[in-house]
Structures are given as structure tokens and as C-alpha cells.
Design an enzyme around this catalytic site. Structure first.
Site, short mmCIF file in Angstrom:
data_model
loop_
_atom_site.label_atom_id
_atom_site.label_comp_id
_atom_site.label_asym_id
_atom_site.label_seq_id
_atom_site.Cartn_x
_atom_site.Cartn_y
_atom_site.Cartn_z
N HIS A 1 135.59 146.40 19.73
CA HIS A 1 135.00 145.23 20.41
C HIS A 1 133.47 145.31 20.49
CE1 HIS A 1 138.85 143.62 21.44
NE2 HIS A 1 139.19 144.63 22.24
N ASP B 1 145.29 146.56 16.22
CA ASP B 1 145.21 146.50 17.68
C ASP B 1 145.63 145.10 18.14
OD1 ASP B 1 143.65 148.11 20.09
OD2 ASP B 1 143.50 145.93 20.32
N ASP C 1 148.35 148.94 21.45
CA ASP C 1 148.62 148.09 22.61
C ASP C 1 149.47 146.86 22.28
OD1 ASP C 1 146.49 147.06 21.20
OD2 ASP C 1 145.08 147.10 22.89
#
Ligand code: ZN
Length: 317
Positions: free
Chosen positions: A126, A163, A245
Site C-alpha cells: 500500500h 492480497d 488475508d
């Protein structure tokens, strides 16, 4: 040829607080499962290193790096954005995340290992050129990709990101640079809501996973959208932003992957690379339910160990 595992103890100094999902116990949980299952004994273990500043400056502005050093607190924690805490040991950990990733990259490109897993935190995908967000400070995968191009003279580098959240930082840094192919699969619409839509970028393929999507939907997207793009691009090395995740037990996303889906993607990437004799590197991103993360990441790493192609689904070319 072997599989390298890279980790460092300095990440314990990156203190995110008791209630934060991105915590030091993630790495401990992973290594406990690796050891309990015997996978650990099949890996070549390396202690990670700190970063070289020129590597970071290919991806981030000098002003941004300087600012992080200025704002790091001597005691306690500050919030760099709504969900990104910084403590007195954060930069040392973040610098080790970068250095450990580039060390693993150098080793796979120099033939020390066929592939490698960098068990690093804080994560990176990110982090944009001038912005920390989503638990991330420096974009480890983008930094590795730029080093592969500039130092190792690779001309085609693919970055695969599974992800549950779109790797906005990686796209921000590497967008429209034809040396890099960015293949991403993530929950949509969802955090970070950055709207990096593939029709606006020349080197981006997005697989959108609706809320509740399971591993079957992911696998279909990989085979139908990632694989043709990867074959056309013919990368010389693959860097994976490996987030866990998307697991159905993870508290930070709303997808329904099972443990075995992470073995599947590892075997899929490993098969692709084995058939073409290209090295690959996986860099840890998310994964916050400690039990699910430890099991899924261990299965992923176990999938990296295979020396012969293991799947029937991929045809040769
Ligand atoms: Zn994530």
C-alpha cells in the site's frame, strides 16, 4: 536448487500496539507452523539485512524518506495515517523489510536459490511513492522490481499480488512502465478504494473478487486473466506480493479462501517458473488471523519446495 527463507528480528521493534492486527506475533505464528510441520527443515534460513538507500530512492522520493525519519517518535506511537502506527523501532524494521527483500531478490537472481520467501513486516504494497498507508511505509515489492531492472538488468519483471486488498502503492510506483507487468486479484469494491482500473494503465491486469468470493473464483481469474498476460509478457523473474488475508477466517477482508487455495497459487506460480527455469520471490503482505495465516503461509511455502511441476491444469508452451 533450494528455497530460501529470509527473516529478521528487528521487526519486533515495530510496535503497533496490542489491538492492531499487523503485529510481531504474525511472524512467530508462521515460524511455529513451519517448524511443527517440518517445512522449516527443508528451507535454507537467512537472517535479513537493512536496506541500501539507493534502492529505496528508486521507488520513493527523498523528501518522503526524510520526513519519515523526522516524524518517528522516540517513545510511544504516532499514527502516520488512520491505521498505520509508527513507533521508535518502526524505521529500523521497515529498512530491514526492504533490505531483506532485496537480499532475497539478489540471491534468486544470482542462482543461490531457485525461489525465496521474505517473511517481513511492516508490509509494503500500500505504500505509494510519497505516502505511507495501510500498515505500509516502503514498497518492498516495487523496490525489488526496480532493483531487478536497474541493477540486474532484467527487462521483463512480473509482480503478482493476491492480497485481499489492491496493491495501490505498487501500481502508483510502477504504473505504465513496460518493464513491469502487474497482475492483481483483490476484493472489489473494498479498501483501499483507489480506483486503479486496468483500462487506464498499460501494464495492469485486475481480477475483481466480489465480497464472499471463494478460491474457485480466484483460480478461474488467475487461469483466465493472469495466465494469458503472463505468457505474452514472458517475465525473466516473478515477484509475488503474498498476502493471506483472503482467507475465510481473516478479520480484515470478506473473502472465503481456504488453506488449500494458498497451496494452489504457490504451486501454480512454481510450475510456471519451473517449466521456464525462471526464479521467483514471494514477499509477505497481509494475513491477520494468526492460526489461518500460519497454516496458509506454511502451505504456500511448502508449495515453493516442489522441484517438478505438480499441477495438471497448466498446458505447456
Ligand atoms: Zn491486505
Amino acid at each position: 536448487m533450494s528455497t530460501g527463507y529470509y527473516a529478521f528480528h528487528q521487526h519486533f521493534g515495530h510496535d503497533t500496539g496490542e489491538d492492531h492486527p499487523e503485529q510481531a506475533s504474525r511472524i512467530t505464528a508462521l515460524e511455529e507452523v513451519l517448524k511443527a510441520t517440518g517445512v522449516w527443515d527443508k528451507l535454507i534460513i537467512h537472517e535479513g539485512k537493512s536496506a541500501h538507500l539507493p534502492d529505496i530512492l528508486r521507488a520513493h522520493s527523498k523528501a518522503y524518506v526524510d520526513q519519515l525519519h523526522l516524524i518517528q517518535p522516540e517513545h510511544g506511537t504516532i499514527l502516520v495515517d488512520d491505521d498505520t502506527p509508527m513507533s521508535s523501532g518502526t524505521l529500523e524494521a521497515a529498512l530491514h523489510s526492504v533490505g531483506t527483500t532485496t537480499q532475497a531478490l539478489d540471491d534468486v537472481l544470482n542462482g543461490v536459490h531457485r525461489n525465496a520467501f521474505a517473511a517481513i513486516r511492516p508490509p509494503g504494497h500500500h505504500a505509494e511513492r510519497k505516502k505511507s498507508m495501510g500498515f505500509c511505509f516502503f514498497n518492498n515489492s516495487a523496490i525489488a522490481a526496480l532493483r531487478a531492472a536497474d541493477v540486474h538488468h532484467m527487462q521483463r519483471i512480473a509482480i503478482l499480488d493476491f492480497d485481499a486488498h489492491q496493491g495501490n502503492g505498487t501500481i502508483d510506483i510502477l504504473q505504465n512502465d513496460q518493464r513491469f507487468l502487474l497482475l492483481s486479484a483483490f476484493q472489489h469494491p473494498f479498501y483501499p478504494y483507489t480506483h486503479y482500473e486496468q483500462n487506464k494503465y498499460t501494464n495492469l491486469i485486475n481480477v475483481h473478487l466480489p465480497q464472499g468470493a471463494d478460491g474457485e473464483i480466484f483460480r478461474k481469474g488467475v487461469i483466465e486473466q493472469w495466465e494469458p498476460a503472463l505468457r505474452r509478457f514472458a517475465p525473466e523473474v516473478i515477484i509475488v506480493s503474498a498476502g493471506f488475508d483472503a482467507h475465510r477466517c481473516d478479520p480484515m477482508a470478506e473473502l472465503n479462501f481456504e488453506d488449500r487455495d494458498f497451496l494452489w497459487i504457490s504451486e501454480w506460480i512454481n510450475d510456471y517458473c519451473l517449466k521456464r527455469r525462471i526464479p521467483w520471490l514471494a514477499v509477505l503482505e497481509g494475513g491477520y488471523n494468526l492460526k489461518a495465516f500460519g497454516t496458509s503461509a506454511t502451505l504456500f511455502i511448502a508449495g515453493m519446495l516442489a522441484q517438478e511441476p505438480t499441477q495438471q491444469s497448466e498446458t505447456t508452451n
